[in-house]
Design an enzyme around this catalytic site. Sequence first.
Site, PDB file in Angstrom:
ATOM      1  N   LYS A 264       1.800   2.877   0.024  1.00  0.00           N
ATOM      2  CA  LYS A 264       2.572   3.794   0.868  1.00  0.00           C
ATOM      3  C   LYS A 264       3.399   4.746   0.041  1.00  0.00           C
ATOM      4  CE  LYS A 264       4.076   0.713   4.468  1.00  0.00           C
ATOM      5  NZ  LYS A 264       4.862   0.554   5.632  1.00  0.00           N
ATOM      6  N   ARG A 265       3.905   4.223  -1.072  1.00  0.00           N
ATOM      7  CA  ARG A 265       4.847   5.015  -1.863  1.00  0.00           C
ATOM      8  C   ARG A 265       4.151   6.015  -2.773  1.00  0.00           C
ATOM      9  NH1 ARG A 265       6.631   0.318  -0.604  1.00  0.00           N
ATOM     10  NH2 ARG A 265       5.194  -0.651  -2.045  1.00  0.00           N
TER      11      ARG A 265
END
Length: 499
Positions: A264-265
Amino acid sequence: MADVKDPSVRVRFCPSPTGNPHVGLIRTALFNWAFARHNGGTFVFRIEDTDAARDSEESYNQLLDSLRWLGFDWDEGPEVGGPHAPYRQSQRMDLYRDVAEKLLAAGRAYRCYCTTEELEERREAARKAGRPSGYDGHCRDLTVDQIAAYQAEGRSSIVRFRMPDRAITFEDLVRGEITVTPENVTDYGIVRANGAPLYTLVNPVDDALMGITHVLRGEDLLSSTPRQIALYEALGEIGVSDGHVPAFGHLPYVMGEGNKKLSKRDPQASLNLYRERGFLPEGLLNYLALLGWSLAEDRDFFSVEEMVDAFELGKVNSNPARFDLKKAEALNAQHLRALPPEEFVRRLIPYLQAAGLLPAEPTAGQLALLAKAAPLTQERMVVLGEVVGMLGFLFVAPEDFALDPADAEKVLTPDAAPVLAASIKAIEALPAFDDPDAIQAALREALVEGLGLKPKHAFTPLRVAVTGRRVSPPLFESMELLGREETLRRLAGALERCS
Ligand code: GLU
Ligand code: ZN
């Protein structure tokens, strides 16, 4: 196999509103949506906002906005409602508490008084002894006295779901049959000590109550599936639901740089990034569709309608998919070229507006100019945001026109001065300035024949002078669109710089 459509299909997309939407999440939404639409079934959009510390309203709004931008419609969910409303879990807390009470009363769940330290200690011991290190069932069958003693100590308790003592087998729609033995799926927490219900409870409870028939989600959730299946069964036994267990299909991992799971990051994972750069929803969806699915061996380029037509779970691949930005860009470029010209123009406008090159209400003159200029770029663009660099020179106010510093440095040297001077003369001598071919002929005569230059050497300084950059739309068309006066003004400005 014949493609039998099943309108009773009910799938859900149920993100938690934390942070920005990422491409993995959107891939999940796409596969669920395409499956629902292919079958003429129902696409439920549910917000899993049970973690007040991490959820945000901003992220919730972004999720809705993102789905709409991508063109996904939902049959039930936020803002549209539906028979199982509300669709935000934060508004369903009483219901989950009630279910937890029923599970406790039926003995399908129990209170666990173990402290974190005790759990950790026993887990460590199990690990050392080479035993499975899940919960050891310590509080499964506490006596009334033991419970009273723990409570007297002032211990708090969580609620744990009691797993059946048997293997759980299910047929994953993507991965085939999966069996897990009881040692590997132990009793798990469903309600925190503070009374807050956990994902482990609320997600299956809502799937059961909302009549979800197929759960399509990322492979990272595969390990929770056996636990959830046991919970669905228990919910049926205690009369909370009809006991129906959905079918599960786990979509393959998406790998990013260096063959690591795309996280996600990862900046590459942010949906907003693609939107800001000017990916088309149709280009991005086409690419995301390929992360685990294909329309046909020899066809990468397709529309979302074609995907919906053809989408069957049997063709979802269980192998990890690799996120390939270059491929995504190439597909987007193809979708850009496929847009009808007026539509292409319409999509460019917001990007010019965001760059301050067009006002909120463009004038008829500006729109006409854009309509003439856009076709010069449609074949050359990968993302819509490039319009700013490519056509900015046409829309910028004369006083704001600036040369790309590196290109100017390289090209507008003293050698370029005679080229610019001869061009100015040739352009001034033209009887009219409305035909790119005539402009080209005049400049060729002055520079290639007149000064004996190779075309490339002749025209690069003009390109930089007029458009500000070495890479631009076709030069003579650009000049014509810019008009004689402004073209001459820019050539003169560049000449001044060279000498
Ligand atoms: N809210 C969960 C997540 O975002 C949904 C998981 C699921 O699809 O079951 O991970
Ligand atoms: Zn315990």
